[in-house]
Design an enzyme around this catalytic site. Structure first.
Site, PDB file in Angstrom:
ATOM      1  N   HIS A   1      67.401-121.216  24.975  1.00 52.50           N
ATOM      2  CA  HIS A   1      66.338-119.869  25.471  1.00 52.50           C
ATOM      3  C   HIS A   1      65.195-120.343  26.361  1.00 52.50           C
ATOM      4  O   HIS A   1      65.047-121.734  26.507  1.00 52.50           O
ATOM      5  CB  HIS A   1      65.446-119.746  24.198  1.00 52.50           C
TER       6      HIS A   1
ATOM      7  N   GLU B   1      62.010-120.612  26.526  1.00 51.37           N
ATOM      8  CA  GLU B   1      60.992-121.176  25.978  1.00 51.37           C
ATOM      9  C   GLU B   1      61.409-122.672  25.612  1.00 51.37           C
ATOM     10  O   GLU B   1      60.768-123.568  25.889  1.00 51.37           O
ATOM     11  CB  GLU B   1      60.386-120.472  24.639  1.00 51.37           C
TER      12      GLU B   1
ATOM     13  N   CYS C   1      62.106-120.053  18.867  1.00 41.42           N
ATOM     14  CA  CYS C   1      61.003-120.430  19.806  1.00 41.42           C
ATOM     15  C   CYS C   1      59.424-120.391  19.567  1.00 41.42           C
ATOM     16  O   CYS C   1      58.771-121.103  19.865  1.00 41.42           O
ATOM     17  CB  CYS C   1      61.189-119.289  21.023  1.00 41.42           C
TER      18      CYS C   1
END
Length: 160
Positions: A53, A55, A86
């Site tokens: 992801h 992040e 996240c």
């Protein structure tokens, strides 16, 4: 406020990279003392890894840049409200401030489904600011999923 807009524009640039790569267009930058020390965009399909992801990628880069797992003097800018993974990583990294663009009603854990970052049972909480460049952040997501649905429909009907 102007700094928040400036850095969210940088996060949007990362989201556009994800979009161009066929990934869900979420982008993230991490700022420390006015400098971007972490950048990321979704790369789950490209890497074949659920952990990729925006992040998480940006947090990894930021930790390497300052040579510490604690991002105590940093602000995370992300185009979409973080998911549970996240949000948890932001919490664990001791980030004091998160700025995000648009809510994530299906997976957001910074207010939409749950607010992991404001749960007083944890040993750290995070100041959250939302809605920065909300329309732009929302539009890139809407555009991506509109195109995705059109492709799926064309595949299902045999037109591709």
């Amino acid at each position: 406020m102007n700094d928040d807009i400036f850095y969210m524009e940088k996060a949007l640039q990362r989201a556009k990279i994800a979009y161009e790569n066929g990934e869900v267009p979420i982008g993230c930058v991490i700022v420390h003392n006015g400098n971007i020390i972490g950048r990321g965009e979704n790369r789950r399909k490209l890497e074949g890894n659920v952990l990729c992801h925006a992040e998480i990628i940006a947090i990894n880069e930021a930790c390497k840049a300052i040579k510490d797992w604690r991002l105590e003097d940093c602000t995370v800018y992300v185009t979409v409200e973080p998911c549970p993974m996240c949000a948890g990583a932001i919490l664990q990294a001791r980030v004091p401030r998160l700025v995000y663009g648009t809510p994530n009603p299906k997976a957001g854990c910074v207010g939409s489904l749950y607010n992991l970052l404001d749960d007083k049972r944890f040993n750290h909480t995070v100041e959250v600011k939302s809605g920065i460049l909300k329309e732009e952040c929302s539009e890139i997501m809407s555009s991506f999923f509109r195109e995705f649905r059109m492709r799926e429909k064309a595949l299902a009907s045999g037109n591709i």
